[in-house]
Design an enzyme around this catalytic site. Structure first.
Site, PDB file in Angstrom:
ATOM      1  N   GLU A  97      -3.174  -1.697  -2.326  1.00  0.00           N
ATOM      2  CA  GLU A  97      -1.850  -1.546  -1.711  1.00  0.00           C
ATOM      3  C   GLU A  97      -1.408  -2.869  -1.101  1.00  0.00           C
ATOM      4  O   GLU A  97      -2.246  -3.648  -0.630  1.00  0.00           O
ATOM      5  CB  GLU A  97      -1.941  -0.518  -0.574  1.00  0.00           C
ATOM      6  N   ASP A 101       1.934   1.392   6.213  1.00  0.00           N
ATOM      7  CA  ASP A 101       2.763   1.502   7.415  1.00  0.00           C
ATOM      8  C   ASP A 101       2.531   2.880   8.045  1.00  0.00           C
ATOM      9  O   ASP A 101       1.590   3.064   8.808  1.00  0.00           O
ATOM     10  CB  ASP A 101       4.215   1.264   6.997  1.00  0.00           C
ATOM     11  N   THR A 105       2.525   7.121   2.103  1.00  0.00           N
ATOM     12  CA  THR A 105       2.374   6.754   0.696  1.00  0.00           C
ATOM     13  C   THR A 105       0.904   6.801   0.296  1.00  0.00           C
ATOM     14  O   THR A 105       0.538   7.431  -0.706  1.00  0.00           O
ATOM     15  CB  THR A 105       2.920   5.322   0.452  1.00  0.00           C
ATOM     16  N   LYS A 129      -0.526  -2.191   8.850  1.00  0.00           N
ATOM     17  CA  LYS A 129       0.498  -2.273   9.923  1.00  0.00           C
ATOM     18  C   LYS A 129       0.439  -0.990  10.735  1.00  0.00           C
ATOM     19  O   LYS A 129       0.739   0.086  10.237  1.00  0.00           O
ATOM     20  CB  LYS A 129       1.870  -2.459   9.269  1.00  0.00           C
ATOM     21  N   ASP A 157       8.791  -6.991  -0.700  1.00  0.00           N
ATOM     22  CA  ASP A 157      10.236  -7.236  -0.729  1.00  0.00           C
ATOM     23  C   ASP A 157      10.951  -6.696   0.501  1.00  0.00           C
ATOM     24  O   ASP A 157      10.439  -5.819   1.211  1.00  0.00           O
ATOM     25  CB  ASP A 157      10.862  -6.574  -1.949  1.00  0.00           C
TER      26      ASP A 157
END
Ligand code: IMP
Length: 172
Positions: A97, A101, A105, A129, A157
């Protein structure tokens, strides 16, 4: 460089972190042929560097989920839009990954892959994070830990921008 980007990890620091991760992974998977599953799109540069640093027999596949529509707000709903091609039953699987966060996911991917009966299932994340974590996901190998902020560069991104930057930046 655009003024709202602040460098937090230089290409040299990333290089060192990838070397460290590769040493751990190489040691833990010695004698095995792991299948590394990159989570698209953000992990593609990290995965490319990681496997070239690993320099060991391995295979690569990809999975894609819908997470952030645009900007930096999580939808909270994880959908797999591109599944892996490989049969992972009895394989040693390592999910790669870019950044974890909320953990939604990764949790969704983990449960999806676990149902396919791999021999082992671990996670390597470039960035862990922490501040907004909602699910207690286990990250076996992590390059950097940050508390908060939106990161871009090195494959990550911000609205599809900045993936090409060689360092990691906080978008202010
Ligand atoms: P989570 O489900 O909230 O853990 O978010 C995981 C996914 O959201 C990652 O795979 C990234 O695609 C994206 N994401 C989360 N934080 C960032 C960030 O700071 N920069 C870029 N993408 C991020």
């Amino acid at each position: 460089m655009e003024s709202h980007l602040k460098l937090i990890f230089s290409p040299e620091e990333i290089h060192l972190a990838v070397n460290g991760l590769a040493s751990e992974i190489r040691r833990d998977y010695a004698g095995k042929v792991p299948l590394l599953i990159g989570v698209l799109k953000g992990s593609f540069i990290f995965l490319a560097d990681l496997i070239r640093t690993l320099k060991m027999p391995l295979e690569v596949d990809f999975i894609r989920t819908v997470s952030y529509g645009s900007g930096d707000v999580s939808s909270g709903d994880v959908k797999i839009t591109k599944d892996i091609d490989a049969d992972i039953e009895n394989r040693d699987v390592l999910v790669v990954e870019d950044i974890v966060d909320t953990g939604l996911t990764l949790d969704g991917i983990f449960r999806h892959l676990q149902a396919k009966n791999p021999a082992s299932l671990k996670v390597c994340a470039l960035v862990d994070k922490r501040a907004r974590r909602e699910l207690p996901v286990k990250i076996d190998y992590s390059g950097f830990r940050v508390k908060e902020g939106f990161l871009a560069g090195y494959g990550l991104d911000y609205n599809e921008k900045y993936r090409y930057l060689p360092g990691l930046y906080i978008v202010k």
